[in-house]
Design an enzyme around this catalytic site. Structure first.
Site, mmCIF file in Angstrom:
data_model
loop_
_atom_site.group_PDB
_atom_site.id
_atom_site.type_symbol
_atom_site.label_atom_id
_atom_site.label_comp_id
_atom_site.label_asym_id
_atom_site.label_seq_id
_atom_site.Cartn_x
_atom_site.Cartn_y
_atom_site.Cartn_z
ATOM 1 N N THR A 86 0.808 -1.218 0.000
ATOM 2 C CA THR A 86 0.000 0.000 0.000
ATOM 3 C C THR A 86 0.841 1.268 0.000
ATOM 4 O OG1 THR A 86 -1.402 -1.210 1.495
ATOM 5 C CG2 THR A 86 -1.949 1.083 1.161
ATOM 6 N N VAL A 115 -12.136 -7.022 -4.358
ATOM 7 C CA VAL A 115 -11.950 -5.621 -3.992
ATOM 8 C C VAL A 115 -11.514 -5.566 -2.533
ATOM 9 C CG1 VAL A 115 -13.066 -3.361 -3.722
ATOM 10 C CG2 VAL A 115 -13.713 -4.861 -5.630
HETATM 11 N N1 ASP Z 1 -5.185 -3.448 2.240
HETATM 12 C C1 ASP Z 1 -4.859 -3.947 0.929
HETATM 13 C C2 ASP Z 1 -5.896 -4.916 0.466
HETATM 14 O O1 ASP Z 1 -6.398 -5.693 1.259
HETATM 15 C C3 ASP Z 1 -3.542 -4.602 0.872
HETATM 16 C C4 ASP Z 1 -2.447 -3.658 1.188
HETATM 17 O O2 ASP Z 1 -2.295 -3.289 2.349
HETATM 18 O O3 ASP Z 1 -1.766 -3.257 0.270
HETATM 19 O O4 ASP Z 1 -6.194 -4.912 -0.702
#
Ligand code: ASP
Length: 223
Positions: A86, A115
């Site tokens: 992220t 998603v």
């Molecule tokens: N939170 C993101 C997801 O579940 C993953 C990430 O932290 O990059 O898509």
């Protein structure tokens, strides 16, 4: 979206130029082009590191018979700290307005069409000028179930918690209670510029810059 170089720029255009909150898939990419954005080929997003991670996850999955997808203890793909990619930011401007944005490739070896929390307002991203801005990283399914980002704001508004207390409650307690440790972290800033960056993973790439120009970056807990 699959061909957008800077998805947060596109999200900003959706906010400013349409009556909508979310556009997805080919509709979002058509809109991007109509706003002068260039769609990038898949090769632009290729990195050896991420490719190798995917191959490893697929190998692990193949070793397990009868389980369609399970590369982690929680049954979610790519849920170890190394699986998160992220990029998130929270900003407070000179007029006291808070904004948050989050961009991610999602989890390694996810289902096509899955998603995550990052684009879901209130789950992985949220900003309310009355309380705080939040951007999260981790196993999105848990963030969505907890409405994690909005819940941090709610605890501040309804229970009078500080941004640190509210973020700790969600990331270190509620998230751990629901999904275990190694499920993620968040950056959060309140309307007065107080910053909280809790994580229940081994590390979380993070940093901030304040009005005096002081810059802080860190990865692990002790830094
Ligand atoms: N939170 C993101 C997801 O579940 C993953 C990430 O932290 O990059 O898509």
């Amino acid at each position: 979206v699959e061909h957008i170089k800077n998805p947060i720029d596109l999200a900003r255009l959706v906010m400013d130029k349409t009556p909508h909150v979310l556009l997805v898939g080919s509709g979002a990419e058509d809109f991007a082009q109509s706003q002068g954005m260039t769609l990038m080929p898949a090769s632009y997003f290729y990195t050896q590191h991420r490719w190798d991670e995917l191959q490893k996850a697929l190998e692990e999955e193949n070793k397990k018979t009868g389980t369609p997808q399970a590369s982690s203890q929680h049954g979610y793909p790519g849920t170890t700290a190394r699986g998160f990619g992220t990029v998130g930011a929270v900003a407070l401007d000179s007029r006291g307005q808070l904004a948050a944005g989050t961009s991610t490739g999602g989890l390694t070896n996810k289902y096509y069409g899955r998603v995550g929390d990052s684009p879901i307002i209130g789950a992985g991203t949220y900003a309310n000028t009355q309380s705080c801005g939040v951007s999260g990283t981790g196993t999105g399914e848990f963030f969505i179930r907890l409405s994690l980002a909005k819940s941090i704001s709610d605890l501040m508004l309804l229970k009078g918690m500080t941004v640190q207390q509210a973020a700790d409650q969600l990331v270190m307690h509620d998230l751990v209670a629901l999904g275990g440790s190694d499920t993620g972290g968040a950056i959060a800033m309140d309307k007065d510029g107080h910053i909280a960056m809790p994580f229940n993973t081994e590390g979380m790439y993070r940093g901030y810059i304040d009005t005096t120009g002081k810059e802080v970056v860190a990865i692990y807990r002790e830094e």
